[in-house]
Write a protein that holds these residues in place. Structure first.
Motif, PDB file in Angstrom:
ATOM      1  N   ALA A   2      -1.777  -7.124  -1.866  1.00 27.08           N
ATOM      2  CA  ALA A   2      -0.481  -6.518  -1.558  1.00 27.08           C
ATOM      3  C   ALA A   2      -0.662  -5.317  -0.641  1.00 27.08           C
ATOM      4  O   ALA A   2      -1.712  -4.683  -0.604  1.00 27.08           O
ATOM      5  N   ARG A   3       0.402  -5.011   0.095  1.00 28.58           N
ATOM      6  CA  ARG A   3       0.444  -3.814   0.952  1.00 28.58           C
ATOM      7  C   ARG A   3       1.086  -2.711   0.119  1.00 28.58           C
ATOM      8  O   ARG A   3       2.243  -2.834  -0.273  1.00 28.58           O
ATOM      9  N   LEU A  17      -6.244   6.584  -7.011  1.00 30.07           N
ATOM     10  CA  LEU A  17      -5.415   5.382  -7.048  1.00 30.07           C
ATOM     11  C   LEU A  17      -5.815   4.416  -5.934  1.00 30.07           C
ATOM     12  O   LEU A  17      -5.932   3.208  -6.149  1.00 30.07           O
ATOM     13  N   SER A  18      -6.042   4.954  -4.763  1.00 31.96           N
ATOM     14  CA  SER A  18      -6.448   4.159  -3.614  1.00 31.96           C
ATOM     15  C   SER A  18      -7.739   3.393  -3.923  1.00 31.96           C
ATOM     16  O   SER A  18      -7.848   2.196  -3.641  1.00 31.96           O
ATOM     17  N   ASN A  19      -8.711   4.072  -4.526  1.00 31.85           N
ATOM     18  CA  ASN A  19      -9.988   3.428  -4.874  1.00 31.85           C
ATOM     19  C   ASN A  19      -9.801   2.296  -5.873  1.00 31.85           C
ATOM     20  O   ASN A  19     -10.401   1.225  -5.727  1.00 31.85           O
ATOM     21  N   ILE A  20      -8.968   2.520  -6.887  1.00 29.01           N
ATOM     22  CA  ILE A  20      -8.707   1.486  -7.899  1.00 29.01           C
ATOM     23  C   ILE A  20      -8.081   0.261  -7.229  1.00 29.01           C
ATOM     24  O   ILE A  20      -8.483  -0.877  -7.473  1.00 29.01           O
ATOM     25  N   LEU A  21      -7.091   0.500  -6.371  1.00 27.16           N
ATOM     26  CA  LEU A  21      -6.365  -0.592  -5.725  1.00 27.16           C
ATOM     27  C   LEU A  21      -7.209  -1.340  -4.691  1.00 27.16           C
ATOM     28  O   LEU A  21      -7.127  -2.555  -4.580  1.00 27.16           O
ATOM     29  N   LYS A  22      -8.031  -0.603  -3.951  1.00 25.01           N
ATOM     30  CA  LYS A  22      -8.901  -1.239  -2.947  1.00 25.01           C
ATOM     31  C   LYS A  22      -9.936  -2.137  -3.614  1.00 25.01           C
ATOM     32  O   LYS A  22     -10.283  -3.188  -3.079  1.00 25.01           O
ATOM     33  N   ALA A  24      -9.474  -3.944  -6.023  1.00 27.28           N
ATOM     34  CA  ALA A  24      -8.783  -5.195  -6.347  1.00 27.28           C
ATOM     35  C   ALA A  24      -8.283  -5.882  -5.064  1.00 27.28           C
ATOM     36  O   ALA A  24      -7.420  -6.751  -5.118  1.00 27.28           O
ATOM     37  N   ASN A  25      -8.829  -5.461  -3.919  1.00 28.18           N
ATOM     38  CA  ASN A  25      -8.504  -6.052  -2.601  1.00 28.18           C
ATOM     39  C   ASN A  25      -7.082  -5.821  -2.105  1.00 28.18           C
ATOM     40  O   ASN A  25      -6.579  -6.592  -1.305  1.00 28.18           O
ATOM     41  N   HIS A  26      -6.433  -4.770  -2.592  1.00 28.69           N
ATOM     42  CA  HIS A  26      -5.104  -4.445  -2.071  1.00 28.69           C
ATOM     43  C   HIS A  26      -5.278  -3.552  -0.839  1.00 28.69           C
ATOM     44  O   HIS A  26      -6.287  -2.860  -0.701  1.00 28.69           O
ATOM     45  N   ASP A 106      -6.142   4.951 -15.875  1.00 29.23           N
ATOM     46  CA  ASP A 106      -7.071   4.008 -16.476  1.00 29.23           C
ATOM     47  C   ASP A 106      -7.033   2.782 -15.564  1.00 29.23           C
ATOM     48  O   ASP A 106      -5.964   2.183 -15.378  1.00 29.23           O
ATOM     49  N   ASP A 107      -8.174   2.418 -14.979  1.00 32.09           N
ATOM     50  CA  ASP A 107      -8.230   1.296 -14.026  1.00 32.09           C
ATOM     51  C   ASP A 107      -7.525   0.045 -14.549  1.00 32.09           C
ATOM     52  O   ASP A 107      -6.732  -0.571 -13.846  1.00 32.09           O
ATOM     53  N   GLY A 108      -7.827  -0.308 -15.787  1.00 31.64           N
ATOM     54  CA  GLY A 108      -7.241  -1.511 -16.382  1.00 31.64           C
ATOM     55  C   GLY A 108      -5.729  -1.442 -16.481  1.00 31.64           C
ATOM     56  O   GLY A 108      -5.030  -2.402 -16.160  1.00 31.64           O
ATOM     57  N   ARG A 109      -5.229  -0.292 -16.911  1.00 28.52           N
ATOM     58  CA  ARG A 109      -3.774  -0.111 -17.055  1.00 28.52           C
ATOM     59  C   ARG A 109      -3.085  -0.131 -15.691  1.00 28.52           C
ATOM     60  O   ARG A 109      -2.001  -0.695 -15.541  1.00 28.52           O
ATOM     61  N   VAL A 110      -3.711   0.487 -14.686  1.00 28.58           N
ATOM     62  CA  VAL A 110      -3.143   0.498 -13.331  1.00 28.58           C
ATOM     63  C   VAL A 110      -3.034  -0.939 -12.825  1.00 28.58           C
ATOM     64  O   VAL A 110      -1.972  -1.365 -12.358  1.00 28.58           O
ATOM     65  N   MET A 111      -4.108  -1.708 -12.949  1.00 29.11           N
ATOM     66  CA  MET A 111      -4.104  -3.086 -12.437  1.00 29.11           C
ATOM     67  C   MET A 111      -3.140  -3.979 -13.223  1.00 29.11           C
ATOM     68  O   MET A 111      -2.492  -4.851 -12.650  1.00 29.11           O
ATOM     69  N   GLU A 112      -3.041  -3.725 -14.522  1.00 28.33           N
ATOM     70  CA  GLU A 112      -2.101  -4.476 -15.359  1.00 28.33           C
ATOM     71  C   GLU A 112      -0.668  -4.253 -14.853  1.00 28.33           C
ATOM     72  O   GLU A 112       0.097  -5.196 -14.668  1.00 28.33           O
ATOM     73  N   ALA A 113      -0.320  -2.993 -14.592  1.00 31.19           N
ATOM     74  CA  ALA A 113       1.032  -2.650 -14.099  1.00 31.19           C
ATOM     75  C   ALA A 113       1.268  -3.260 -12.716  1.00 31.19           C
ATOM     76  O   ALA A 113       2.300  -3.880 -12.468  1.00 31.19           O
ATOM     77  N   VAL A 114       0.293  -3.113 -11.818  1.00 36.02           N
ATOM     78  CA  VAL A 114       0.417  -3.628 -10.450  1.00 36.02           C
ATOM     79  C   VAL A 114       0.595  -5.145 -10.463  1.00 36.02           C
ATOM     80  O   VAL A 114       1.503  -5.693  -9.827  1.00 36.02           O
TER      81      VAL A 114
END
Length: 119
Positions: A2-3, A17-22, A24-26, A106-114
């Motif tokens: 996602a963008r 946040l940017s590091n967590i999302l990147k 996951a290839n966002h 929390d990386d897991g919680r961020v990715m779960e929400a995203v």
């Protein structure tokens, strides 16, 4: 993939946040520091998702999400805040946010929400 637009007045939080999302290839298409930035950047970039802090200078995240949702009802916004107060969560959701994540991230919680918001 996602963008994503990240809006937070704390640079450290944007980087985290940017590091967590990147990981996951966002793709991070933009970053802002205020609610005004959020509204302006949303219109310029039309991201798939916005992560937005609640407490920011000039215009709060709550005001910004209302503004964005008024013009773009399908906008997907996840609110972030160090204050995990029930009232803030409720207000954020009532304002149009799709989810809410609490700092420190929390990386897991961020990715779960995203993932939930994007699906």
């Amino acid at each position: 993939m996602a963008r994503i637009l990240i809006v937070d007045d704390a640079k450290f939080m944007r980087i985290t946040l940017s590091n967590i999302l990147k990981k996951a290839n966002h793709e991070i298409v933009g970053e802002g520091e205020t609610g005004k930035d959020a509204v302006q950047l949303y219109e310029e970039l039309m991201p798939d998702l916005v992560t937005m802090d609640i407490t920011m200078p000039e215009m709060s995240g709550l005001e910004a999400v209302k503004e964005i949702k008024k013009k773009y009802p399908s906008a997907k916004v996840i609110m972030c805040s160090a204050m995990g107060q029930q009232k803030m969560v409720v207000e954020a959701i009532e304002s149009g946010a799709k989810d809410f994540i609490v700092k420190p991230f929390d990386d897991g919680r961020v990715m779960e929400a995203v993932n939930r918001v994007l699906s």
